[in-house]
Design a protein around this motif. Structure first.
Motif, short mmCIF file in Angstrom:
data_model
loop_
_atom_site.label_atom_id
_atom_site.label_comp_id
_atom_site.label_asym_id
_atom_site.label_seq_id
_atom_site.Cartn_x
_atom_site.Cartn_y
_atom_site.Cartn_z
N GLU A 17 -8.63 1.12 8.51
CA GLU A 17 -9.42 2.03 7.70
C GLU A 17 -10.53 2.68 8.51
O GLU A 17 -10.81 3.88 8.37
CB GLU A 17 -10.00 1.27 6.51
CG GLU A 17 -8.97 0.87 5.46
CD GLU A 17 -9.60 0.10 4.31
OE1 GLU A 17 -10.76 -0.34 4.45
OE2 GLU A 17 -8.92 -0.05 3.26
N THR A 18 -11.16 1.89 9.37
CA THR A 18 -12.23 2.42 10.23
C THR A 18 -11.72 3.54 11.12
O THR A 18 -12.45 4.50 11.43
CB THR A 18 -12.84 1.31 11.08
OG1 THR A 18 -13.35 0.29 10.24
CG2 THR A 18 -13.95 1.84 11.98
N VAL B 288 -6.82 -4.72 8.22
CA VAL B 288 -6.80 -3.55 7.34
C VAL B 288 -8.10 -2.75 7.50
O VAL B 288 -8.08 -1.51 7.55
CB VAL B 288 -6.61 -3.98 5.87
CG1 VAL B 288 -6.86 -2.81 4.91
CG2 VAL B 288 -5.19 -4.52 5.67
N LEU B 289 -9.24 -3.46 7.62
CA LEU B 289 -10.51 -2.76 7.83
C LEU B 289 -10.50 -2.01 9.16
O LEU B 289 -11.06 -0.90 9.26
CB LEU B 289 -11.66 -3.78 7.82
CG LEU B 289 -12.06 -4.33 6.45
CD1 LEU B 289 -13.18 -5.37 6.61
CD2 LEU B 289 -12.50 -3.22 5.51
N LEU B 290 -9.87 -2.59 10.19
CA LEU B 290 -9.75 -1.91 11.48
C LEU B 290 -8.99 -0.60 11.33
O LEU B 290 -9.39 0.43 11.88
CB LEU B 290 -9.05 -2.83 12.48
CG LEU B 290 -8.72 -2.24 13.86
CD1 LEU B 290 -10.01 -1.92 14.63
CD2 LEU B 290 -7.86 -3.21 14.67
N HIS C 28 -7.20 -8.96 6.05
CA HIS C 28 -8.25 -8.03 5.57
C HIS C 28 -9.00 -7.40 6.74
O HIS C 28 -9.29 -6.20 6.72
CB HIS C 28 -9.22 -8.78 4.66
CG HIS C 28 -10.30 -7.91 4.09
ND1 HIS C 28 -10.05 -6.85 3.24
CD2 HIS C 28 -11.66 -7.92 4.26
CE1 HIS C 28 -11.18 -6.25 2.92
NE2 HIS C 28 -12.16 -6.88 3.53
N SER C 29 -9.30 -8.18 7.78
CA SER C 29 -10.02 -7.64 8.94
C SER C 29 -9.18 -6.61 9.67
O SER C 29 -9.71 -5.61 10.19
CB SER C 29 -10.42 -8.77 9.89
OG SER C 29 -9.28 -9.39 10.47
N GLU D 107 -8.01 -13.53 5.13
CA GLU D 107 -9.19 -12.97 5.79
C GLU D 107 -8.82 -12.20 7.04
O GLU D 107 -9.39 -11.13 7.32
CB GLU D 107 -10.17 -14.11 6.15
CG GLU D 107 -10.88 -14.71 4.95
CD GLU D 107 -11.71 -15.93 5.32
OE1 GLU D 107 -12.58 -16.31 4.54
OE2 GLU D 107 -11.47 -16.50 6.42
N GLN E 207 0.82 -1.21 0.00
CA GLN E 207 0.00 0.00 0.00
C GLN E 207 0.85 1.26 0.00
O GLN E 207 0.44 2.30 -0.52
CB GLN E 207 -0.93 0.00 1.21
CG GLN E 207 -2.00 -1.07 1.15
CD GLN E 207 -3.12 -0.83 2.14
OE1 GLN E 207 -3.08 0.11 2.92
NE2 GLN E 207 -4.13 -1.68 2.10
#
Length: 327
Positions: free
Chosen positions: A322-323, A318-320, A315-316, A312, A176
């Motif tokens: 991003e949130t 990364v979502l944390l 990804h979770s 998975e 990234q």
């Protein structure tokens, strides 16, 4: 300084770091300022106070420092100027000492902790709180969320998959771009930074404190840090969070990720045979066998490689991030 009446204020840069010593530090400040030629000393509310203890209680009363300085003022030979806590009255657009505000009048306040939170998250700071020039300078020390460092602290049993997750995360974050990414694996840190430490509770605490210190230094410079020690005790994980959040500056973003892979799976898939050696008594103090692993009470995320694939889980995480506005 231009905001103050002409000739009424001077900026003095005294090379003195805060020790958070409370009333005794106020005495120390009085002595030093007297030696620098000052005739008066402002002592405010909770002067040099360290804040609250682990029970949420203030270490000192709000005006204990003023009482102590006043007690020894004749010996100190410097005059104290007591400063009461000020509060903002939106109805009249003015500040008043909190003990002079009539009962029932609306007041507004922003604590130091709340100010740092707003600076760290980019939340707005109201105009009544400070001058725009001051707020602008403060924000320069706190870059946008997408430029701030952070620490992903993976904790779990030996062979729980936290090292694999850490390496996969490092690859994803490097792809990234935008930040340097550092990976602090438990075994690597033990070999390179804490080789003289054992696995007693004291040794484990020192090892995690060193990891947290290094992580705080890196994240303060804007790096993404992935730490993956076992960290079996709640106390050492709390201490690590405190070190990063208090010393990491704008990068004091700490996320505790519990890799909750069951002990049976960790032991069955252990290719190095560490669990088997611990069962035979060849390794003492082995987490999960003859030493406890305390399940985290306040994990920001819980994952399990027996229930999720590595992509998975990554990804979770990364979502944390991003949130929380960090990606």
């Amino acid at each position: 300084m231009p905001k103050y009446p002409n000739g009424m204020a001077h900026l003095a840069l005294l090379p003195l770091a805060m020790r958070m010593g409370g009333p005794r530090e106020a005495i120390w400040h009085a002595i030093i300022r007297k030696n620098f030629g000052a005739t008066h000393l402002i002592v405010g509310r909770d002067h040099a106070g360290p804040g609250k203890n682990s029970k949420g209680e203030d270490f000192y009363g709000p005006y204990d420092a003023q009482v102590l300085v006043e007690k020894y003022q004749s010996e100190l030979n410097i005059e104290m100027v007591p400063f009461q806590q000020m509060t903002y009255l939106p109805g009249t657009d003015e500040y008043q000492p909190v003990d002079e505000v009539p009962k029932g009048v609306q007041t507004l306040d922003i604590s130091g902790t709340e100010l740092r939170r707003r600076l760290r998250t980019g939340a707005p700071i109201p105009e009544w709180f400070s001058y725009p020039e001051v707020v602008r300078t403060l924000r320069e020390s706190y870059p946008p969320r997408t430029k701030q460092g952070f620490v992903l602290f993976l904790t779990g049993l030996h062979n729980s998959g936290k090292d694999v997750i850490g390496r996969a995360l490092q690859t994803t974050l490097n792809q990234q771009g935008g930040r340097s990414v550092s990976l602090l694996l438990g075994e690597t840190v033990r070999a390179e930074l804490s080789s003289e430490l054992g696995f007693s509770p004291e040794g484990r605490h020192k090892n995690i404190a060193r990891i947290a210190f290094v992580a705080a230094e890196l994240t303060r410079a804007g790096a993404a840090v992935i730490a993956a020690p076992i960290a079996p005790y709640e106390s050492v994980r709390t201490a690590a969070r405190d070190i990063v959040t208090q010393s990491g500056g704008a990068g004091g973003n700490f996320f505790l990720i519990h890799v909750a892979t069951p002990l049976e799976f960790c032991e069955r898939t252990d290719r190095k045979g560490a669990y088997a050696r611990a069962r035979r008594g060849e390794i003492k103090g082995f987490t999960g066998i003859d030493d406890v692993y305390e399940t985290p009470k306040k994990a920001d995320l819980t994952v399990d490689i027996t229930q999720q694939t590595i992509p998975e889980i990554v990804h979770s995480i990364v979502l944390l991030l991003e949130t929380n506005g960090l990606l």
